[in-house]
Design an enzyme around this catalytic site. Sequence first.
Site, short mmCIF file in Angstrom:
data_model
loop_
_atom_site.label_atom_id
_atom_site.label_comp_id
_atom_site.label_asym_id
_atom_site.label_seq_id
_atom_site.Cartn_x
_atom_site.Cartn_y
_atom_site.Cartn_z
N ASN A 15 0.85 -1.20 0.00
CA ASN A 15 0.00 0.00 0.00
C ASN A 15 0.88 1.25 0.00
O ASN A 15 2.11 1.16 -0.04
CB ASN A 15 -0.96 -0.01 1.19
CG ASN A 15 -0.24 -0.04 2.54
OD1 ASN A 15 0.95 0.28 2.64
ND2 ASN A 15 -0.94 -0.41 3.58
N ASP A 50 -9.31 -9.70 0.29
CA ASP A 50 -8.55 -8.78 1.13
C ASP A 50 -8.62 -7.35 0.60
O ASP A 50 -8.67 -6.39 1.37
CB ASP A 50 -7.09 -9.24 1.23
CG ASP A 50 -6.26 -8.34 2.12
OD1 ASP A 50 -6.43 -8.41 3.35
OD2 ASP A 50 -5.45 -7.57 1.59
#
Length: 323
Positions: A9, A198
């Site tokens: 991320n 996810d």
Amino acid sequence: RIMRPDDANFAGNVHGGIILKMIEEAGAIISTRHCNSQDGEPCVAALARVERTDFLSPVCIGEVANVSAEITYTSRHSVEVQVNVMSENILTGAKKVTNKATLWYVPLSLKNVNKVVEVPPIQYARKEQEEEGKKRYEEQKLDRLETKQRNGDVIFPIINPEPHTVGYSQSSLIHLVGPSDCTLLGFVHGGVTMKLMDEVAGIVAARHCKTNIVTASVDAINFHEKIKKGSVITISGRMTFTSNKSMEIEVFVDADPFVDEARERYRAVSAFFTYVSLSKEGKPLPVPQLLTETEDEKRRFEEGKGRYLQTKAKRQAQLQQAA
């Protein structure tokens, strides 16, 4: 393998879905090897269930993830695999365990995908190991049946929802299953499905908190039915419970096999993901309280609270035993 920027991320932490996909691939390799280790019908191991997986420590860009798998129990038609993930900083040599997971696979015949072939037995070092494995097998079998029976919910969009409500953060992702998503049998890899789950759960958590979030754990992921190549899958997620520092998100996958017009849409996978909110320095932040509006939302909140307290009690018991 080394963790790259596209695995992580914006804060540099590797996505939980990437780790789950690597865990499943390791389990699939060792299970398929074992099931084809003796003369018999060629087969491919398909993922049936993932037990609770805790994300003990984040993996960062530039670190090497080492995944190791071991078969710990076999029944007549299933294989239990335990997988450990260790991250390594190749600049300093520092290593740490980041994940531990238990997965269950069933071997499907290459000639007939609806046929489950027999699993070669393994040799146990102690008789107790076989007995303990059989107990785990019976428990997961019962839990899978109970989970499938309560899988009837559908997520509908809500117009102008209030912040911190279930409708405000709920999310869905639609994906067309292509050849690269599938095994030799033409069905979706379990790891591909878990990665998409996810992603959706992460979006739900980020919408609720408006901060950086990371996967803390995944409750049992149950694979109820196979998903065929060419199907359109809808991955849906909604917030079910919040504690002071964590969020529980229910995620389920529905498959629409429009190539096979005789089959209606069905529930293929279901699970609960737990996320935590982090500051820019990587420290836990308080989580906004979930606002429940309907009776179903209140019921799911209480069920989530029960799972949270049960898990908390188990961890405290484990710490006491370790001490």
